[in-house]
Structures are given as C-alpha cells and as structure tokens.
Design an enzyme around this catalytic site. Structure first.
Site, PDB file in Angstrom:
ATOM      1  N   LYS C  44       0.828  -1.205   0.000  1.00 37.24           N
ATOM      2  CA  LYS C  44       0.000   0.000   0.000  1.00 37.24           C
ATOM      3  C   LYS C  44       0.865   1.259   0.000  1.00 37.24           C
ATOM      4  O   LYS C  44       1.908   1.287   0.638  1.00 37.24           O
ATOM      5  CB  LYS C  44      -0.856  -0.049   1.279  1.00 37.24           C
ATOM      6  CG  LYS C  44      -1.732   1.167   1.528  1.00 37.24           C
ATOM      7  CD  LYS C  44      -2.997   1.147   0.715  1.00 37.24           C
ATOM      8  CE  LYS C  44      -3.594   2.540   0.592  1.00 37.24           C
ATOM      9  NZ  LYS C  44      -4.320   2.754  -0.658  1.00 37.24           N
ATOM     10  N   LEU C  72      -5.350   7.267  -0.143  1.00 39.28           N
ATOM     11  CA  LEU C  72      -4.033   6.885   0.374  1.00 39.28           C
ATOM     12  C   LEU C  72      -3.962   6.788   1.893  1.00 39.28           C
ATOM     13  O   LEU C  72      -2.974   7.171   2.516  1.00 39.28           O
ATOM     14  CB  LEU C  72      -2.958   7.821  -0.187  1.00 39.28           C
ATOM     15  CG  LEU C  72      -2.716   7.539  -1.673  1.00 39.28           C
ATOM     16  CD1 LEU C  72      -2.293   8.783  -2.412  1.00 39.28           C
ATOM     17  CD2 LEU C  72      -1.656   6.458  -1.832  1.00 39.28           C
ATOM     18  N   ASN C 126       4.749   6.714  -6.675  1.00 40.56           N
ATOM     19  CA  ASN C 126       3.387   6.939  -7.134  1.00 40.56           C
ATOM     20  C   ASN C 126       3.226   8.410  -7.506  1.00 40.56           C
ATOM     21  O   ASN C 126       3.052   9.264  -6.640  1.00 40.56           O
ATOM     22  CB  ASN C 126       2.424   6.545  -6.003  1.00 40.56           C
ATOM     23  CG  ASN C 126       0.980   6.759  -6.377  1.00 40.56           C
ATOM     24  OD1 ASN C 126       0.661   7.216  -7.470  1.00 40.56           O
ATOM     25  ND2 ASN C 126       0.098   6.424  -5.453  1.00 40.56           N
ATOM     26  N   CYS C 129      -0.971  10.886  -7.774  1.00 40.74           N
ATOM     27  CA  CYS C 129      -1.767  11.199  -6.595  1.00 40.74           C
ATOM     28  C   CYS C 129      -2.668  12.397  -6.896  1.00 40.74           C
ATOM     29  O   CYS C 129      -2.272  13.318  -7.603  1.00 40.74           O
ATOM     30  CB  CYS C 129      -0.848  11.527  -5.437  1.00 40.74           C
ATOM     31  SG  CYS C 129       0.548  12.532  -5.964  1.00 40.74           S
ATOM     32  N   GLY C 217      -9.645  -2.574 -12.700  1.00 36.84           N
ATOM     33  CA  GLY C 217     -10.313  -3.842 -12.993  1.00 36.84           C
ATOM     34  C   GLY C 217     -10.334  -4.152 -14.483  1.00 36.84           C
ATOM     35  O   GLY C 217      -9.831  -3.372 -15.303  1.00 36.84           O
TER      36      GLY C 217
END
Ligand SMILES: Cc1cc2nc3c(=O)[nH]c(=O)nc-3n(C[C@H](O)[C@H](O)[C@H](O)COP(=O)(O)OP(=O)(O)OC[C@H]3O[C@@H](n4cnc5c(N)ncnc54)[C@H](O)[C@@H]3O)c2cc1C
Ligand SMILES: Cc1cc2nc3c(=O)[nH]c(=O)nc-3n(C[C@H](O)[C@H](O)[C@H](O)COP(=O)(O)OP(=O)(O)OC[C@H]3O[C@@H](n4cnc5c(N)ncnc54)[C@H](O)[C@@H]3O)c2cc1C
Ligand SMILES: Cc1cc2nc3c(=O)[nH]c(=O)nc-3n(C[C@H](O)[C@H](O)[C@H](O)COP(=O)(O)O)c2cc1C
Ligand SMILES: Cc1cc2nc3c(=O)[nH]c(=O)nc-3n(C[C@H](O)[C@H](O)[C@H](O)COP(=O)(O)O)c2cc1C
Ligand code: FES
Ligand code: FES
Lengths: 304, 259, 304, 259
Positions: C44, C72, C126, C129, C217
C-alpha cells in the site's frame, strides 16, 4: 412528462440520440423501431470521398466493452445525401451528420456541401480521428488545431448547429472543451472512444489489424461521466453525453451531471431495438422519479 | 425478403449428444419466413454486459416445435449458451442475411465443415426432391455428435473425420471428382471454417462451378451497422457479411486475408 | 519452465507482483497462500506521516470494474517499518514500497528513510496522486515535475531500484515515460487508475464522497495494454504492466507486448487467493504454449 | 480465532418462502469454527467480471446439512444469487470479522432489523440457556418471510412490522422500556440497516448499556485490504469493518456519516 429538450438550435422530442458509427445510416435499424421516435439520429462519420476503412479484423470484444478500428469506412458525402438521407424521417427527427476529414480545408469543404443539403439538422465534428495530415498531431488532442477546425466548420455551417465531439485521450478535457467553445462550437459531445489494444497470445498478434482501436461500451462509462461532469462546469455551451450508456438509469446519470442530451452507442449492437426501447424506459423512470421537465433535473447533482 | 424482428423467446429445450461440445438449442417458434443460410443473433437476457455481443448462429430449422440451432462450444459465449435451461429467455433477432439461392430442381452438392452442417438441416429435411441433394461432410469430432444419421436416411451423404492432415485431402479429392459433373448443371453450397471455404473456393473457381459460400465472420450487430464483419469483394470493396452475406458467390469475395 | 525474471536490479521468482493498494501490507493475505511464492509484494502507498484518507463512501462497483477514492490511507512509514515489514518474507521475496508524498522534498525524505531500512527491495514512486502542493498540477501529468520527483528519489535511493508508476490520464504516455526514464527511473510500472465517476440518480449525489475516483479492474485492460505497448517502444528501461489483469492469459498478454513483469491489482479483491493461484496458472499456460524462458516470449508480438 | 479459508463450495439448496425477495442458501459444510456475527464473502464461480465483487453475508448457521445464509434480493448481486441452483459452485471466503462477544450466562437482548436477523439464527438455535435470550425484531416484509416462528418457539421474541413511520417507534419504545434492565447486567446485540443501528446506538449510549453493533458496510475484499469498508471510530481513526468489525461496541464508532 414532457420529454422534449431544446438546445443549441436543436429541437428534440426526447434526449436520446444515436451515436455516430453505431447506428449505421439509420436505415439499418428501421425493422426494429420507428426512427421518428428518437430524439435525433447521428449518422456514421462521413467524409468527402468514400473510404474503405481498415483491413479485418476490425472489432474485438473486451470486458464489458469492445474495441473497434473500422477506420471510418463510409460511402462519402454525395452517396449519403443521394441514397441514404432521403430514406430518413428528417422532417420529424433531426438528422445530424458526423464529419470526418484529414485537414482543416477538407472539413470546410465538407461543411459547404452539407450546409446546403436539405434534411441535415446539424453537424457533429469528429476531431478524434486517428490519422490526420497536419503535423501528425491529432486534432482532438491539440487545443489549437481543435479550435481551428471548429472555426472552419462554424464559418461555413450557416444556420446549422455545430457540435464538436471530444476525445477522452487527453490529460485535461476541459482545455479541449474551452478551445472548441472559443472556436464557436454550439454544443459539445463527449466522449469518443478511449484508445486501447488487445492481443492474442497464441497467434502472438494484435486482435485488430490496426493494432490499436477505440474502446467503447459500459466499461468506459465512469470515464465518460467524469468528463461530461468536468466539461459541463468548464464551458457554457450545452453538452451531449455519451460513453457506455445502456439503460435508462445511465441516461439519467448523464443528465444529472448536466448533459442536455445523450447518445447511445455500442448498446445499439447489443440489441438492435435498444434505442427505441430506451425512449420509453427513460420516460417511465423519469415519471417514477417525479421529474416533470428536464430543466428540473438536469445538472442537479449535489456536490459535497 | 420479410423484415427481420427482434424478439424475446423462451428456450424450449437444449440437448447435447456428447454432453460437452455439441448442442441442439430449440426456442419457441417465432413463425419466421426464412431460408437456409440465414441466421439469427442470440443473446440470453441474463447476460448483462458480459459477454457484450450477441452471437450469430445459422437457423438450422423451424417447425411447430420451435426454432432450431446447432452449436458447438467454442469460447465464452457458447459456453454460457450451453448452460441455458428450458424457460430461460433469449433475445433473438432474425432472420438475418441473404441465405442460399436454391433451386429445388437443380442437382445440388452441399459441402459442410464441422458446424457448417447447421444451415443445411432444414433444407435437407424439407427438400421436395431429396435425390437432387448430395452432401460432403468433413468433421473433427465423432460422427455421433452431428445429426448425420438423419441426413444419411434422406440423401446421399459422404463423410470424413479429420484426425490427421491427410484425412481432409481425401474429402477434397472426392469432391473434386464430383465437382466436374456439378459444374455443368448443378449448384454447390458450402459452409464451414475459413480454411475449408478457401479450399472450396479454389476448387469452384478452377472448375467454374456455380458455388455459394457461407461465411462465419465475427459479428457484433448482425444488422449492417458496426462494419465489423466486412469481407473484401473481388472488386476491392468491403461489404458486410451480415447483410450482403453471409452467403457469397465463390467468385465474388476475396478470402485470402484474415476475416 | 524457469519462471524467474530479473530486471532493474530486482530478482523475481516469477513475474507476478501484487499492485499497491490492492494487497494491503501483504499480511492480510497470509491466510490465503504463501507470500514467498509471489514474484514480489508491492505494499500500500506509504507516506511520511500516517494518513486517514478520504471520507466514506470510498468504493463503488462499475461494469467489469470499480472506482476507488481511498485517498491513500496508510499507517505512515515508521509504523510500516516497525509493525508490518518484519512480518513479511522479505528475505525470500522482494518487498517493494510504494511511495506517496505531496512535494518533491517529501519524496526525498521518505526515500532517505526507506533506503536505510532493512527488508526493502525497491521503491515504486506513485506520481499520480490526486492532491499535490506544487502548482496544483499533478506530478503524473507534467513531465517536468515527474522527472524532478524521479531524480529526487533516485538520488537518495542508493542501491534500491526505483520504479516509477505512470498515470493513464495523459494525452501521450510516452512523453511521461521518457521524462521519468531521463530522470533516472530504473523501471516503469503502468498503469495506475483512470479517473472516473459514478452518481446515484435517486439521491442525486456522487457515489463517492470524493466525487471522482480511480477506475480499475478488467474494464481498463485494453487501455493498460495499449499504454504498456507504447511505453515499451518509447524507452529502454524495463516495464511492469498492470491494469485489469485477472487471468494467466492476461499476464501473458502483457509480457507479449513487452512487459518484464506484471502486477495484480483489483483481482486480489475478487478472490483473495488469486495472486497465489495465478503463479501456478501462468506456469501451466506457459508450459502448454511451449515457452521455456521469458526472454523467448517477452515482446514477441508480431506487428503487421 | 481460526484462520479464514477460501474455498469453492457447492450449493446444496436454495429456498425462498415468498419465491421473490427472501432466500435461504445452503452450501456444503466447510466445517468452520465460527461465531455469530462473523460473515463470509460469496461469489458464484459463474460470475466472470460482472458483478466484480463478491458479496458479504452473515453466517447464519452451520450444521451437518451445510453452511447457511439468509439473504434478501437487493440489487444485481443478490439477484444473481437468487438464481443459483443446487450443484452450482460458489467461491466462499470466511469466517471473516470478529463476531459478537457472547456470554451464555448473561441476559442478552437481540435487536434485529430486517435481514439483520441472519447472524442470530445459530446463536438462538444452539444457545444452552434460551431463557437468557430475548429478541426485538423490526421488519418491513410479511413476517412469514423470516424464520421468526422457529425463533418464537425457542425464545421470547417481539416483532413489529413497519408499514408506516409510527410502527418502528413502537418497537423502539418497547426496547427502551427493557433496555433499562439490560443496562444493569445484560448485553445488547444489534444488527440491521444503518438508521436502525443509529437509533440503537443512541439508546445504548443514553442508558449506558453494554451494546455491540454489527455493521453492513459496502465491502469489496472482506480481508482488510481495499480499505473500502472503513468506519470512523470515536477517536477519529478509520478502521476496516471487515477485519476490525463488523461488530463494534456502541461507544466505539461514529455512525453519523454515510458508510
Ligand atoms: C452467420 C454465422 C452463422 C453461424 N452459425 C453457426 C452455427 O450454426 N453453429 C455454430 O456452432 N457456430 C456458428 N457460427 C459461429 C459462432 O457464431 C461462433 O462460434 C460463436 O460466436 C463463438 O462465440 P464464443 O463466445 O463461444 O467464442 P469466443 O470466445 O468469442 O471465441 C472463441 C474462439 O472462436 C473464435 N471466433 C469467435 N467468433 C468467431 C467467428 N464468428 N468466426 C470465426 N472465429 C470466431 C475466436 O477468435 C476464438 O478463437 C456462425 C457464425 C456466423 C457469422
Ligand atoms: C458483514 C455483512 C453481513 C451481511 N449479512 C447479510 C445477510 O446475512 N443477509 C443479507 O441479506 N444481507 C447481508 N448483508 C448485506 C448484503 O451484503 C448486501 O445486501 C448485498 O451485498 C447487496 O448486493 P446487491 O448486489 O444485491 O446490491 P447492489 O446492487 O450492490 O445494491 C443494491 C442497493 O443496496 C445498496 N447496498 C449494496 N451493498 C450494501 C451494503 N453492504 N450496505 C448498504 N447498502 C448496500 C446499494 O447502494 C443499492 O442501493 C451483509 C453485509 C455485510 C457487510
Ligand atoms: C464500431 C464503432 C464505430 C464508430 N464510428 C464513429 C464515427 O464514425 N464517428 C464518431 O465520431 N464516433 C464513432 N464511434 C464512437 C461512438 O460514436 C461513441 O463516441 C463511442 O463508442 C462511445 O460511446 P458508447 O460507449 O456508447 O459506444 C464509433 C464507435 C464504434 C463502437
Ligand atoms: C482500492 C485501491 C487502492 C489503490 N491504492 C494505490 C496506492 O496506494 N498506490 C498506487 O500506486 N496505486 C494504488 N492503486 C492502483 C493500483 O495499484 C493499480 O495501479 C490499478 O488498480 C490498476 O490495476 P488493476 O486494474 O489490476 O487494479 C489502488 C487501486 C485500488 C483499486
Ligand atoms: S455484424 Fe455489424 S455490420 Fe455485420
Ligand atoms: S472490505 Fe476491503 S477492507 Fe474491508
């Protein structure tokens, strides 16, 4: 309820239009319903000269969606005006012609031809075509070019409303929306397809001869809804929402975020009477929800 | 030709001779006017958005018991179709396409590869002069899975099971022997996988035989709108197999590329 | 077959990694399989200080996909290193930490902390964001900022491989890929989520408290595959592909277009043992296809 | 607590008292160690990518006949579940969550709204001292749809059907009368829709009653990973209902917002 909606010089019986390239020239769907009951018919992208399109395979199924790389096969503007348009109920239902060209001058020429044609109610400018001459940059991804195309079409369109169709393959759709609004667009439709790809691991080849294609269908609805939401807030011109619509709920979602009307695309393939049934289903749902006119519902999304 | 319709029809039965690959699906009869080679798009109402497209199947026959289809399990769509149960509802649009041009008084050679047999069942069953029909059938799966014995009872029928590369050659040699006669005063009707049709096309052109080929292109809409099912004609145009076909004269289409 | 794959200083037993934010801190999935059998674990997104994340509702289902706006939420780098990392099989399976920060200096500080931590095998930056201080522009949509973040992290990362994760919400993903490659990225992962939206027509409110969220997905697989295909051809650094992967076929599709490894995201929610089963399924499929080493298969897509 | 497992289990039966809204689903028994209030994620293997997520359901009971769930048809997922047939395979992971903390020797008041009855069936059936249990049940649908008569046979049970806004007030008044007693030496266990739980929470806090609330947050993973099911604690943290709950002490969570 009163299903009518009027905007940008268009007067629609109801907010259900068909999306370009997914409803042929309209005539293909005559066995499945009454074209005059639709809000408007947007026909397959038309170019000056006939186009053969891309080689096969051109379509492939994806999760809750499909990819297409038809390559804008069409019979050309003359054959369209001569053979197809007269068959459509253009006296009672607005017929909107989706324009495709490879250069600004060509867009202008095409507009000239359509502006004088009887039975055309409006133009939809497709600026997310994959191959354009100018600098190799897609019209739909460059705000300056997009504005120029819009201006060129608008200048020649006379009384015809000009709708510009935005591509979702951009960092900030509001930049494009402002560009075409400033260029004189009477109305914006969004979204066109997302660029995608599929491959076959056994043949080790792309599923489409064109390698990449446009993703459409329910899979893209969240992206479409987000972009319509953004565009509605960014510009003053009316917005027509599309992308993944397949049910009455979907239609109302787009109206809720602020669209004046919607277009039904891939869903026309899934069942050829979808558009016709949708008109009734939207009416029923709206009545159940106590909506009496679209003005009372459109854009009433409550933001936190 | 009568206009096609879009209907919701109930499954009346679904039978599988091998309980695995082959299925005979019957739906309540819509009383369609149809001709062999026409097809319908089938999409169970239980499919929500996945798979997205309906699937095209030849109308195999229609009688008082219903509208009949034969299909083979190939992938996701036919897999789900094989799980249908009586009473389930299927959205069906058809009859679609042109179908074969048939003359009952003309000697007719039917060339079928695998499930390419499906469009000919009604023709064989209801033909007024069965002596005018002859079938050549190539297949991979055991013969018992196809409705072949019923056919054999009515018309002259040859079959070869393809288990090695040589087997199909036998079939094509047998066809070649016969095609000469048919090329004088007969018709050829063919349906099957693309490589099979390519072979037939070559034979037909070599012998100048009056031949109709039924294509099984990938289709999304079935009504001529998506332009996904196009096939190049000899003149270089791209035409929809769903509305201009699926049946084409052997000398009208270019089958050399992918479809 | 030999499932191993080595690139960018990472040595993986197999090309199956878990995607950040979809596999918790790894520990959540211990009941469902052996973590040490995975190629790598990406945890994560971790920030310097703990983050509470966005208000509820934060997730909603869409056609073959989902939207999330978790914001987050995480326990912060100290708690992660103290409480979570020691529970992971970091000696046998690379643990890659996904970094999130709101400014370049913060990214640098976070890197400092992680570069000295025992058990961290790599960093994933990442840069997509939703809220960043600098100029209000998203790091992931501006090549200059993206390069600066990459440089800052790379400079402090020492021997740790730096993977930069690209956003799909851009006009041209190759521009971003080149920017981060030039900034020193050892490796690129793509894609993060597509920005999307869902609304409830009855409550007339967005389905997510945050209004917009990230679409993930199977629905997005065609977009992901297209972008990986583009990025592989645009830069020389290895690419890790993700977006919509749920089956062994999907994994091989990404490798076929040229990815060195893949990450499994939303599919971890659909069934908690997906990642573990996938390792076996990929091995079985690859063997069936006669693949003996990934070098023989990777990037062998035949283009017309 | 024993580790959860992910299994594929066959449907042994699916019954619906009203053939429409309410279903009792039984799966082959995985022989789980579980406690009331724990749940499982259910996803038929026939669902491909749509709907995407499994759906959470309270484990209602487990016996030699299987693992039992009660569910109400709400939307797409439960609609598809209602079409399951014996033999169909369901991916199931569980037992998940903490479950209720139960003391058999303590007088316990069960407060259930609608399908909030589900987690208590096993507790009621297997409780060694049924006199220690008392149920207050609010429901909208006809009583015959719920397994209420079986409950009534074993324990003291009150029920109110909500047909107008006043009906539920009756239930809450009855609860308020009783809660005073329970607040001295008893436990309250509650499960139901969020507005129902908010009312119970207020009553519980007002009377300082030892109360456990079981939440039904939207869940994607059920294992603590997606962070979609979080609930704010009184201290302002956000914790996963699937792993830290779904059962929370009434004074531990803030239910004022949307969940
Ligand atoms: C006019 C027409 C009539 C047909 N009649 C019959 C019939 O009577 N009986 C019958 O069994 N089948 C018939 N077919 C073929 C049938 O439509 C396909 O087998 C079916 O659509 C496959 O769907 P699926 O989801 O199971 O396979 P998919 O999962 O879509 O695909 C499985 C495999 O089949 C390939 N494939 C899929 N569709 C086609 C296609 N249309 N052509 C070639 N390859 C394809 C795919 O590339 C893949 O390799 C007909 C097709 C057409 C166009
Ligand atoms: C721990 C737990 C235990 C549960 N136990 C049971 C049980 O034993 N029996 C039972 O019938 N139900 C139970 N539920 C609720 C059940 O999971 C939902 O009703 C189900 O997921 C709805 O799925 P659907 O696809 O039919 O509805 P959807 O199509 O997803 O939604 C239909 C409507 O229900 C709402 N909704 C969907 N999921 C939830 C949710 N989790 N909370 C609140 N609203 C929701 C949607 O917003 C929508 O308005 C439980 C939920 C949890 C979290
Ligand atoms: C097969 C196909 C052909 C299309 N052709 C055109 C076209 O000619 N001109 C155009 O502007 N859009 C075209 N589109 C895009 C659609 O009009 C629409 O913008 C897109 O499919 C998204 O909507 P949907 O998800 O409802 O299909 C085409 C889409 C498909 C699937
Ligand atoms: C609930 C959720 C949380 C996520 N959190 C993060 C995160 O913290 N950091 C990050 O880089 N990506 C995050 N992602 C993005 C995923 O890692 C992944 O890029 C994306 O979901 C696409 O892959 P998928 O379709 O396989 O899920 C998150 C995705 C989801 C669904
Ligand atoms: S299947 Fe759509 S045009 Fe033929
Ligand atoms: S449901 Fe995913 S964290 Fe609880």
């Amino acid at each position: 309820m009163d299903m009518q909606v009027a905007f940008a010089g268009l007067d629609l019986k109801n907010p259900i239009m068909t999306a370009s390239g997914t409803f042929g020239y309209g005539t293909e769907f005559m066995p499945y319903g009454k074209l005059e009951e639709l809000g408007a018919i947007v026909v397959k992208g038309i170019s000056l000269a006939p186009r053969k399109g891309n080689p096969q395979p051109r379509i492939t199924e994806t999760a809750c969606g499909m990819l297409n790389a038809i390559g804008l096969q069409n019979i050309g503007v003359e054959a369209f005006l001569r053979d197809k348009l007269p068959q459509l109920p253009w006296r009672t239902t607005p017929v909107i012609v989706n324009l495709y060209a490879q250069a600004v001058e060509e867009f202008a020429e095409l507009t000239d031809r359509l502006a004088t044609a009887k039975g055309v109610a409006g133009l939809e400018v497709n600026i997310s075509c994959p191959n354009v001459r100018e600098g190799g940059v897609q019209f739909g991804q460059d705000p300056v070019l997009a504005a120029r195309v819009t201006e060129a079409v608008k200048k020649r369109a006379g009384a015809l409303p000009v709708m510009v169709k935005l591509s979702p393959n951009v960092t900030d759709v509001t930049v494009m929306a402002r560009a075409v609004a400033d260029g004189g667009a009477d109305c914006i439709s969004c979204i066109n397809t997302l660029t995608g790809m599929a491959v076959d691991i056994h043949s080790r080849r792309p599923c489409l001869a064109n390698v990449v294609g446009g993703l459409s269908g329910p899979a893209i609805k969240p992206v479409a809804l987000r972009m319509v939401h953004q565009v509605v807030r960014a510009v003053d011109v009316p917005v027509v929402g599309l992308g993944g619509i397949s049910s009455a709920e979907d239609v109302l979602e787009f109206l809720l975020v602020g669209a004046h009307a919607v277009q039904l695309g891939t869903a026309n393939f899934v069942r050829p009477d979808t558009a016709f049934k949708l008109v009734d289903e939207v009416r029923r749902l709206a009545e159940e929800m106590g909506i009496s006119a679209w003005e009372d519902f459109r854009g009433t999304l409550e933001l936190p | 030709m009568p206009e096609p319709q879009c209907l919701e029809l109930r499954v009346t039965s679904l039978e599988s001779p091998d309980n695995d690959l082959f299925y005979h699906l019957s739906l309540e009869s819509p009383q369609w006017q149809w001709r062999p080679g026409q097809f319908a798009m089938l999409r169970p109402t239980s499919w929500r958005h996945e798979p997205l497209w309906a699937r095209p199947f030849s109308i195999s026959d229609q009688d008082t018991n219903g509208l009949h289809f034969f299909f083979q399990r190939m992938g996701s769509g036919t897999d789900l179709l094989s799980q249908l149960r009586p009473g389930d509802v299927v959205t069906v649009w058809g009859p679609l396409g042109n179908g074969f041009t048939i003359s009952h008084t003309t000697p007719t050679m039917i060339l079928a590869g695998g499930m390419g047999l499906a469009p000919f069942m009604g023709l064989i069953r209801h033909h007024p002069i069965p002596q005018n029909l002859e079938l050549f059938f190539g297949h991979r799966q055991p013969l018992a899975n196809y409705p072949f014995s019923e056919i054999e009872d009515r018309i002259l029928a040859w079959q070869v099971r393809e288990q090695g590369p040589e087997d199909l050659e036998k079939l094509f040699r047998a066809i070649e022997v016969k095609i000469k006669g048919y090329s004088i005063d007969g018709n050829l009707l063919a349906c099957g996988p693309l490589p099979f049709l390519r072979r037939i096309q070559k034979l037909a052109l070599d012998h100048n035989a009056n031949t109709q080929l039924s294509l099984e292109n990938r289709m999304a809409c079935g009504v001529g709108a998506c332009l996904g099912c196009t096939v190049p004609t000899k003149s270089g145009e791209l035409v929809q197999a769903c509305t201009q076909g699926p049946v084409f004269k052997a000398d009208a289409v270019d089958l050399s590329g992918e479809l």
